[in-house]
Motif scaffolding. Structure first.
Motif, short mmCIF file in Angstrom:
data_model
loop_
_atom_site.label_atom_id
_atom_site.label_comp_id
_atom_site.label_asym_id
_atom_site.label_seq_id
_atom_site.Cartn_x
_atom_site.Cartn_y
_atom_site.Cartn_z
N VAL A 176 0.87 -1.19 0.00
CA VAL A 176 0.00 0.00 0.00
C VAL A 176 0.91 1.23 0.00
CG1 VAL A 176 -1.85 -1.21 1.25
CG2 VAL A 176 -0.20 0.19 2.53
N THR A 177 0.33 2.39 -0.24
CA THR A 177 1.15 3.61 -0.21
C THR A 177 1.46 3.99 1.24
OG1 THR A 177 -0.75 5.08 -0.08
CG2 THR A 177 0.00 4.48 -2.30
N ASP A 178 2.51 4.78 1.42
CA ASP A 178 2.84 5.26 2.77
C ASP A 178 1.68 6.05 3.36
OD1 ASP A 178 5.28 4.05 2.72
OD2 ASP A 178 6.42 5.88 2.25
N ALA A 179 1.00 6.82 2.52
CA ALA A 179 -0.12 7.65 3.01
C ALA A 179 -1.24 6.75 3.54
CB ALA A 179 -0.63 8.56 1.91
N GLU A 180 -1.54 5.67 2.83
CA GLU A 180 -2.59 4.74 3.29
C GLU A 180 -2.19 4.10 4.61
OE1 GLU A 180 -4.63 2.00 0.16
OE2 GLU A 180 -2.68 2.55 -0.64
N ALA A 181 -0.92 3.64 4.67
CA ALA A 181 -0.46 2.97 5.89
C ALA A 181 -0.47 3.94 7.07
CB ALA A 181 0.93 2.38 5.67
N ASP A 182 -0.04 5.18 6.81
CA ASP A 182 -0.05 6.19 7.88
C ASP A 182 -1.47 6.42 8.40
OD1 ASP A 182 2.68 6.62 7.79
OD2 ASP A 182 2.54 8.35 6.45
N ALA A 183 -2.41 6.54 7.46
CA ALA A 183 -3.80 6.83 7.86
C ALA A 183 -4.36 5.67 8.68
CB ALA A 183 -4.66 7.08 6.62
N TYR A 184 -4.11 4.43 8.23
CA TYR A 184 -4.64 3.30 8.99
C TYR A 184 -3.95 3.18 10.35
CZ TYR A 184 -5.74 -1.12 10.90
OH TYR A 184 -6.12 -2.07 11.80
#
Ligand SMILES: Cc1cc2nc3c(=O)[nH]c(=O)nc-3n(C[C@H](O)[C@H](O)[C@H](O)COP(=O)(O)O)c2cc1C
Length: 200
Positions: free
Chosen positions: A101-109
């Motif tokens: 997944v993208t870093d942004a997705e992982a950060d948000a989750y």
């Protein structure tokens, strides 16, 4: 996709519809699914993970990239998922290759997880041997003190994968073991799903 057997627009819709029913009936973890991975020379391993998203882009789960599964997926992205809901007597099989997944997705989750779970991600060297529980508790205390009342950021070894399906099978219980099995196979050229029905 056109076929009389298709009662859903896409297999992703069917996963989400069955998941919604399982959420009503299952006592625990309706999003739990078995994740099978394999070493490059073909030795399989399997464990449970939680589904954190399912749409036309794929099925997402999160984990420690340095875990056994993370190591196997880094070398061999082919994987399989399995849902089994005992209350519904249904099973879904999914096969494909994973992408990060993208870093942004992982950060948000990661940011949505409880604080203790975020600290646990720092403290756990998932899948590696530990001396004993005291070692883990010491690491939890260390990171609890380190982050104090501040933000607990995502460790760079903790992220997610998106399995991009090539194949789905929806299995439904019928009397006398005369079960129903509907498969969807991705036609890569047409970017469409081919439906079939299998003998039980
Ligand atoms: C119901 C259930 C859900 C789980 N969900 C996750 C998950 O989402 N991510 C994860 O890394 N481990 C999850 N685990 C733990 C894994 O099954 C496994 O023990 C861990 O990830 C280490 O696996 P590995 O050594 O094969 O990498 C879950 C376990 C259970 C029983």
């Amino acid at each position: 996709m056109s076929d009389k057997r298709a009662s859903f627009e896409t297999p992703f819709d069917q996963v989400n519809a069955w998941l919604a029913e399982a959420t009503e009936s299952e006592p625990n973890d309706p999003t739990a699914m078995a994740l099978a991975t394999a070493t490059p020379d073909g030795f399989p391993s399997v464990r449970m993970v939680l589904l954190k998203g399912c749409d036309a882009d794929g099925l997402v789960f999160y984990t420690n990239l340095e875990s056994r599964k993370g190591g196997e997926l880094a070398q061999n992205p082919n994987a399989a998922l399995l849902f089994h809901w005992k209350t519904l007597r249904r099973q879904i099989r999914v096969e494909g290759a994973v992408e990060p997944v993208t870093d942004a997705e992982a950060d948000a989750y990661f940011a949505s997880r409880p604080r203790a779970s975020r600290i646990g991600a720092w403290a756990s060297q998932q899948s590696r041997e530990m001396e004993g529980r005291f070692e883990f508790e010491g690491a939890i205390a260390k990171y609890t003190a380190k982050f104090g009342a501040g933000d607990v950021p995502r460790p760079d070894y903790w992220s997610g994968f998106r399995l991009k399906p090539r194949y789905f099978e929806f299995w439904r219980d019928r009397k006398f073991r005369l079960h129903e099995r509907i498969t969807y196979r991705l036609d890569e050229a047409a970017q469409d799903w081919q439906l079939a029905e299998l003998y039980p």
